[in-house]
Design a protein around this motif. Structure first.
Motif, PDB file in Angstrom:
ATOM      1  N   TYR A   1       5.090 -20.988  -3.053  1.00 52.87           N
ATOM      2  CA  TYR A   1       4.895 -19.547  -3.180  1.00 52.87           C
ATOM      3  C   TYR A   1       5.318 -18.922  -1.859  1.00 52.87           C
ATOM      4  CZ  TYR A   1       2.367 -20.605  -7.439  1.00 52.87           C
ATOM      5  OH  TYR A   1       2.027 -21.049  -8.697  1.00 52.87           O
ATOM      6  N   ARG A   2       6.395 -18.143  -1.926  1.00 54.32           N
ATOM      7  CA  ARG A   2       6.982 -17.505  -0.749  1.00 54.32           C
ATOM      8  C   ARG A   2       6.555 -16.033  -0.762  1.00 54.32           C
ATOM      9  NH1 ARG A   2      11.808 -21.014  -0.026  1.00 54.32           N
ATOM     10  NH2 ARG A   2      12.044 -22.301  -1.906  1.00 54.32           N
ATOM     11  N   TYR A   3       5.803 -15.622   0.229  1.00 56.51           N
ATOM     12  CA  TYR A   3       5.281 -14.252   0.268  1.00 56.51           C
ATOM     13  C   TYR A   3       6.240 -13.368   1.049  1.00 56.51           C
ATOM     14  CZ  TYR A   3       1.160 -15.772  -2.108  1.00 56.51           C
ATOM     15  OH  TYR A   3       0.319 -16.268  -3.072  1.00 56.51           O
ATOM     16  N   ALA A   4       6.996 -12.556   0.301  1.00 61.90           N
ATOM     17  CA  ALA A   4       8.089 -11.770   0.868  1.00 61.90           C
ATOM     18  C   ALA A   4       7.562 -10.757   1.881  1.00 61.90           C
ATOM     19  CB  ALA A   4       8.847 -11.051  -0.245  1.00 61.90           C
ATOM     20  N   GLY A   5       8.078 -10.832   3.099  1.00 59.25           N
ATOM     21  CA  GLY A   5       7.715  -9.881   4.144  1.00 59.25           C
ATOM     22  C   GLY A   5       6.424 -10.181   4.853  1.00 59.25           C
ATOM     23  N   ASN A   6       5.639 -11.133   4.355  1.00 52.74           N
ATOM     24  CA  ASN A   6       4.384 -11.469   5.021  1.00 52.74           C
ATOM     25  C   ASN A   6       4.634 -12.409   6.190  1.00 52.74           C
ATOM     26  OD1 ASN A   6       3.062 -10.901   2.027  1.00 52.74           O
ATOM     27  ND2 ASN A   6       1.688 -10.429   3.731  1.00 52.74           N
TER      28      ASN A   6
ATOM     29  N   ASN B   1       5.384 -10.669  -4.079  1.00 53.44           N
ATOM     30  CA  ASN B   1       5.140  -9.427  -3.342  1.00 53.44           C
ATOM     31  C   ASN B   1       3.706  -9.002  -3.631  1.00 53.44           C
ATOM     32  OD1 ASN B   1       7.880  -8.322  -2.203  1.00 53.44           O
ATOM     33  ND2 ASN B   1       8.333  -9.173  -4.225  1.00 53.44           N
ATOM     34  N   ASP B   2       2.834  -9.097  -2.649  1.00 53.61           N
ATOM     35  CA  ASP B   2       1.419  -8.789  -2.847  1.00 53.61           C
ATOM     36  C   ASP B   2       0.982  -7.763  -1.803  1.00 53.61           C
ATOM     37  OD1 ASP B   2      -1.283  -8.641  -3.223  1.00 53.61           O
ATOM     38  OD2 ASP B   2      -1.612 -10.811  -3.296  1.00 53.61           O
ATOM     39  N   PRO B   3       0.998  -6.479  -2.159  1.00 53.24           N
ATOM     40  CA  PRO B   3       0.631  -5.447  -1.177  1.00 53.24           C
ATOM     41  C   PRO B   3      -0.827  -5.493  -0.754  1.00 53.24           C
ATOM     42  CG  PRO B   3       0.936  -4.499  -3.364  1.00 53.24           C
ATOM     43  CD  PRO B   3       1.393  -5.908  -3.457  1.00 53.24           C
ATOM     44  N   SER B   4      -1.660  -6.245  -1.464  1.00 53.97           N
ATOM     45  CA  SER B   4      -3.068  -6.341  -1.073  1.00 53.97           C
ATOM     46  C   SER B   4      -3.257  -7.215   0.163  1.00 53.97           C
ATOM     47  CB  SER B   4      -3.910  -6.894  -2.229  1.00 53.97           C
ATOM     48  OG  SER B   4      -3.668  -8.276  -2.424  1.00 53.97           O
ATOM     49  N   ILE B   5      -2.242  -7.997   0.531  1.00 56.62           N
ATOM     50  CA  ILE B   5      -2.319  -8.821   1.733  1.00 56.62           C
ATOM     51  C   ILE B   5      -1.659  -8.050   2.866  1.00 56.62           C
ATOM     52  CG2 ILE B   5      -1.701 -11.003   2.819  1.00 56.62           C
ATOM     53  CD1 ILE B   5      -1.589 -12.253   0.051  1.00 56.62           C
ATOM     54  N   GLU B   6      -2.461  -7.554   3.783  1.00 58.52           N
ATOM     55  CA  GLU B   6      -1.956  -6.739   4.879  1.00 58.52           C
ATOM     56  C   GLU B   6      -1.135  -7.587   5.838  1.00 58.52           C
ATOM     57  OE1 GLU B   6      -3.635  -3.815   8.450  1.00 58.52           O
ATOM     58  OE2 GLU B   6      -5.006  -4.752   7.016  1.00 58.52           O
ATOM     59  N   VAL B   7       0.030  -7.086   6.191  1.00 52.72           N
ATOM     60  CA  VAL B   7       0.907  -7.823   7.097  1.00 52.72           C
ATOM     61  C   VAL B   7       0.297  -7.850   8.490  1.00 52.72           C
ATOM     62  CG1 VAL B   7       3.181  -7.900   8.175  1.00 52.72           C
ATOM     63  CG2 VAL B   7       2.963  -7.271   5.760  1.00 52.72           C
TER      64      VAL B   7
END
Length: 324
Positions: free
Chosen positions: A258-263, A299-305
């Motif tokens: 699972y690759r989290y884009a932008g995280n 893409n999971d916006p709930s995970i804050e970068v």
């Protein structure tokens, strides 16, 4: 160049230990059912906390016992502990689902090193952590009845530095390298769960001489703390999830990624947020022994970068992550 990159990586992941402690403010933290002394190294005791399945939980799937999760914490090999609030919230999710969890100590090889250490310090710290993981494994093998853990169904899991440790351990075990020789030749782990990990090879690109156990990878695609891609210089190779997944795919090994884009490196501290994917992998690939491959970009916006703008501030532990 490689030394600077490794040093920066260690500085940042050490500070993640502070972040992990602040990530969860649960009032009723899970407590271990048993604690065992599994080794004594350098005049210190190394302990294993065991959390057994919750009362009333289902401990089998289609008549097959659920595995034990052998957990290695993160902290840049300088800091961290096996019982952070974030980790224990994740342990509760696992024990509520009928899994046993064993969380271990290991020696922090960079704890007494001035500054961020050099490339040899980092390599030695990884090897020390791997040695202690193998010692914990051997303790379980030798005392399976006492600890009430089936050594044939051990899934090793780690976050950040812990993820480096479990990936490195499985690679060394498959190649019969280093301290893996303390384990029986026919032993292997049932699976490997990596939350933002990588492998450090001094033999060039990573290769497995025997087929590795099924792997589950989670990683932020913008993670430059524990590299998602790789750092290479001559025979030194620090290879992250992107490269390892390609190796697994090319060889037909059992894996899900699972690759989290932008995280970034916050994925290392999000074990409880990715629990549905973990549970599906445990029940299908590990318990059901189904060779199911998933390669997903999420893409999971709930995970804050996790923003890293000032390395000194982060290294001092003044930055925390709120994953609530």
């Amino acid at each position: 160049m490689i030394i600077r990159k490794f040093a920066a990586m260690v500085a940042v992941i050490a500070a993640m230990a502070c972040a992990g402690s602040a990530a969860c403010q649960a009032q009723d933290l899970l407590k271990p059912d048993e604690t065992f002394l599994f080794a004594e190294r350098d005049s210190m005791g190394l302990y294993m906390d065991v959390y057994y399945p919750a009362d009333g939980s289902e401990m089998t799937v289609d008549g097959v016992n659920k595995p034990t999760i052998l957990y290695v914490f993160g902290g840049g090999f300088k800091a961290g502990r096996k019982d952070t609030p974030t980790a224990r919230e994740w342990f509760r999710l696992l024990t509520d689902e009928g899994f046993t969890v064993a969380a271990i100590d290991y020696r922090l090889g960079l704890k007494e090193v001035d500054g961020m250490g050099n490339i040899n310090d980092i390599y030695n710290a990884i090897q020390i952590a791997v040695e202690d993981l193998f010692s914990a494994t051997k303790y379980i093998l030798d005392n399976a009845e006492e600890v009430d853990i089936d050594p044939a169904s051990l899934v090793i899991a780690g976050s950040s530095a812990g993820a480096i440790t479990v990936l490195q351990a499985e690679w060394e075990l498959c190649n019969r390298m280093g301290s893996s020789v303390i384990l029986p030749e026919d032993f292997n782990y049932a699976g490997v769960m990596s939350f933002a990990g990588a492998i450090y090879s001094r033999q060039g690109a990573v290769r497995y001489h025997s087929e590795p156990a099924p792997h589950l990878f989670f990683h932020g695609t913008s993670d430059k703390i524990v590299t998602y891609k790789q750092i290479r210089l001559l025979n030194h190779a620090f290879q992250g999830t992107k490269v390892l997944a390609r190796i697994f795919k090319g060889n037909g090994y059992d894996y899900c990624v699972y690759r989290y884009a932008g995280n970034s490196h916050e994925i290392a501290a999000c074990m409880y947020k990715t629990f549905p994917e973990q549970l599906a992998w445990l029940e299908t690939n590990i318990i059901g022994k189904e060779k199911r491959t998933i390669d997903a970009t999420v893409n999971d916006p709930s995970i804050e970068v996790f923003q890293v703008n000032d390395l000194k501030t982060l290294y001092s532990g003044k930055v925390t992550i709120d994953l609530e």
